[in-house]
Design an enzyme around this catalytic site. Structure first.
Site, PDB file in Angstrom:
ATOM      1  N   ILE A  22     -40.711  64.875 -36.398  1.00 29.60           N
ATOM      2  CA  ILE A  22     -41.600  65.765 -35.654  1.00 29.60           C
ATOM      3  C   ILE A  22     -42.890  65.994 -36.431  1.00 29.60           C
ATOM      4  O   ILE A  22     -42.917  66.670 -37.465  1.00 29.60           O
ATOM      5  CB  ILE A  22     -40.910  67.109 -35.335  1.00 29.60           C
ATOM      6  CG1 ILE A  22     -39.581  66.857 -34.627  1.00 29.60           C
ATOM      7  CG2 ILE A  22     -41.837  67.974 -34.492  1.00 29.60           C
ATOM      8  CD1 ILE A  22     -39.670  65.993 -33.384  1.00 29.60           C
ATOM      9  N   ALA A  60     -31.346  62.361 -16.365  1.00 28.93           N
ATOM     10  CA  ALA A  60     -32.774  62.671 -16.461  1.00 28.93           C
ATOM     11  C   ALA A  60     -33.145  63.890 -15.623  1.00 28.93           C
ATOM     12  O   ALA A  60     -34.153  64.554 -15.898  1.00 28.93           O
ATOM     13  CB  ALA A  60     -33.601  61.473 -16.026  1.00 28.93           C
ATOM     14  N   GLU A 120     -50.831  60.721 -24.144  1.00 25.92           N
ATOM     15  CA  GLU A 120     -50.394  60.498 -25.520  1.00 25.92           C
ATOM     16  C   GLU A 120     -50.656  59.057 -25.941  1.00 25.92           C
ATOM     17  O   GLU A 120     -51.144  58.790 -27.055  1.00 25.92           O
ATOM     18  CB  GLU A 120     -48.903  60.806 -25.654  1.00 25.92           C
ATOM     19  CG  GLU A 120     -48.347  60.509 -27.036  1.00 25.92           C
ATOM     20  CD  GLU A 120     -46.859  60.798 -27.158  1.00 25.92           C
ATOM     21  OE1 GLU A 120     -46.289  60.490 -28.220  1.00 25.92           O
ATOM     22  OE2 GLU A 120     -46.263  61.328 -26.187  1.00 25.92           O
ATOM     23  N   GLN A 128     -67.768  30.208 -46.272  1.00 29.16           N
ATOM     24  CA  GLN A 128     -67.514  29.950 -44.851  1.00 29.16           C
ATOM     25  C   GLN A 128     -66.183  30.531 -44.389  1.00 29.16           C
ATOM     26  O   GLN A 128     -66.089  31.103 -43.288  1.00 29.16           O
ATOM     27  CB  GLN A 128     -67.546  28.445 -44.571  1.00 29.16           C
ATOM     28  CG  GLN A 128     -67.435  28.111 -43.079  1.00 29.16           C
ATOM     29  CD  GLN A 128     -67.389  26.619 -42.830  1.00 29.16           C
ATOM     30  OE1 GLN A 128     -66.424  25.965 -43.205  1.00 29.16           O
ATOM     31  NE2 GLN A 128     -68.421  26.087 -42.194  1.00 29.16           N
ATOM     32  N   THR A 161     -42.041  52.725 -28.549  1.00 29.33           N
ATOM     33  CA  THR A 161     -42.324  51.486 -29.283  1.00 29.33           C
ATOM     34  C   THR A 161     -43.054  50.491 -28.383  1.00 29.33           C
ATOM     35  O   THR A 161     -42.983  50.561 -27.152  1.00 29.33           O
ATOM     36  CB  THR A 161     -41.033  50.834 -29.782  1.00 29.33           C
ATOM     37  OG1 THR A 161     -40.252  50.411 -28.654  1.00 29.33           O
ATOM     38  CG2 THR A 161     -40.219  51.784 -30.642  1.00 29.33           C
TER      39      THR A 161
END
Length: 387
Positions: free
Chosen positions: A160, A181, A245, A282, A368
């Site tokens: 966290i 969910a 986010e 180069q 991820t």
């Protein structure tokens, strides 16, 4: 390539951010890294400078300006001096915690927390991840069970950001464990609540001065006024806010890649070997050319996504694409920039070495990059099936 994203207001703001950084951030970076913690005075100074809560309505002490370009200016300026840890902490505050409260909070919740978060007198954290549930939030085990008019919070969270400094934590918990969910809810949890306990300040590879912690909730009793949003819709509330986010991560990636390239370009023409600047070889020039081109493409991608976000038209799939591709690009660029520094790039006194360590988390948090590809792939499959 000329960048047309910013207007004069953004450049004026950039000047004020640079002044703030010169006074309050750069003198403290090494000490913060050693301490593993950012001074609370820096948070308060950021609030006084108007750098926190830019999008928060004025009635709650914010800047009343939701234009994400101002946040990008901050990220670019923090990255320019290697203040990636401070950027991580303020990004959690401004792009994660504050939008939850602005969008979902009751009037009482907003009045209690938003002014303090904007002033920097309070620090916020978002507690989703658990030891056995990272990208798969449906696997969380933390529960909040009704007890009369109250809720009893029990469980733990890990990784966290701002966990040690936080005064308020938004926590995702299962309120109806059998409902999957549809049985999760969000809670606003003050860190001085009886039953709130901080675990270790975790030792990380990068972002050393940004505190990351384990948090524990031991029969922590919350009133019904602590629910954020609707009971049972916590998972949905999180999913709705993930694009913001992920855009924050994407913007951080581009800002940090720009800074790495600037440091490296300067190094290559200051450093000499075999009688000439290494930038005149180069092989070095070709590498710099490739990085510059990749960076131009990344900036264009970010700028387009930013305008879509400002218009309210950035989809979850678009945000996943930006987060995945730009954080991968960032790691690629920083790696090549470090290589051009030679042995100096491995020394922590050089900002590129710290930037290399800081970069590695971006493809991991916020979901991820493998999860980002799954989101994009599902969308491709759904479109193919429906056509």
């Amino acid at each position: 390539m000329k960048r047309e994203l910013f207007e004069q207001d953004h450049e004026d703001f950039r000047a004020s951010v640079r002044a703030f950084i010169t006074k309050h951030i750069t003198p403290n970076l090494e000490r913060w890294d050693a301490d593993g913690l950012i001074d609370r005075d820096a948070w308060k100074a950021a609030g006084e400078a108007g750098l926190l809560g830019i999008a928060v309505p004025g009635e709650f002490g914010g800047g009343d300006n939701p234009d994400f370009r101002f946040r990008i200016v901050q990220m670019e300026e923090f990255a320019r001096v290697g203040a990636n840890s401070f950027n991580a902490g303020t990004s959690v505050q401004d792009d994660l915690v504050i939008p939850y409260l602005v969008d979902l909070g009751t009037q009482a919740q907003k009045q209690r927390w938003l002014p303090a978060l904007c002033e920097g007198t309070a620090v916020g954290a978002l507690a989703l991840t658990e030891p056995g549930a990272g990208s798969d939030l449906q696997g969380i085990r933390t529960t909040a069970i009704r007890d009369g008019d109250d809720w009893v919070l029990q469980g733990s969270k890990i990784f966290i950001t701002n966990g040690i400094a936080a005064d308020v934590v938004i926590v995702l918990a299962k309120t109806e464990p059998a409902a999957g969910a549809r049985g999760m809810s969000l809670f606003v949890v003050p860190s001085d609540s009886p039953g709130f306990r901080r675990g270790r300040k975790l030792e990380k590879l990068g972002l050393r001065s940004n505190d990351t912690a384990e948090l524990f909730f031991d029969d922590l009793r919350l009133s019904s006024e602590s629910v954020l949003g609707e009971v049972g819709r916590g998972f949905v509330h999180v999913m709705e806010r993930l694009p913001r986010e992920r855009m924050s991560i994407a913007a951080t990636a581009v800002a940090a890649a720009m800074a790495a390239f600037d440091w490296t370009r300067g190094f290559c023409f200051d450093r000499h070997a075999f009688g000439q600047a290494i930038g005149d070889f180069q092989a070095t020039r070709f590498t710099l050319a490739e990085i510059a081109t990749d960076l131009d493409a990344g900036i264009s991608f970010l700028d387009r996504a930013t305008l879509l976000l400002n218009q309210g038209e950035l989809s979850a799939v678009d945000a996943a694409k930006a987060k995945y591709w730009l954080s991968d690009l960032h790691n690629k660029i920083v790696d090549r920039c470090l290589q051009l520094h030679g042995g100096y790039g491995y020394m922590l006194e050089y900002p590129i070495a710290r930037a290399y360590a800081d970069a590695r988390i971006l493809p991991i948090f916020g979901g991820t990059n493998e999860i980002m590809k799954e989101i994009i792939g599902r969308d491709i499959a759904a479109r193919a099936t429906s056509s």
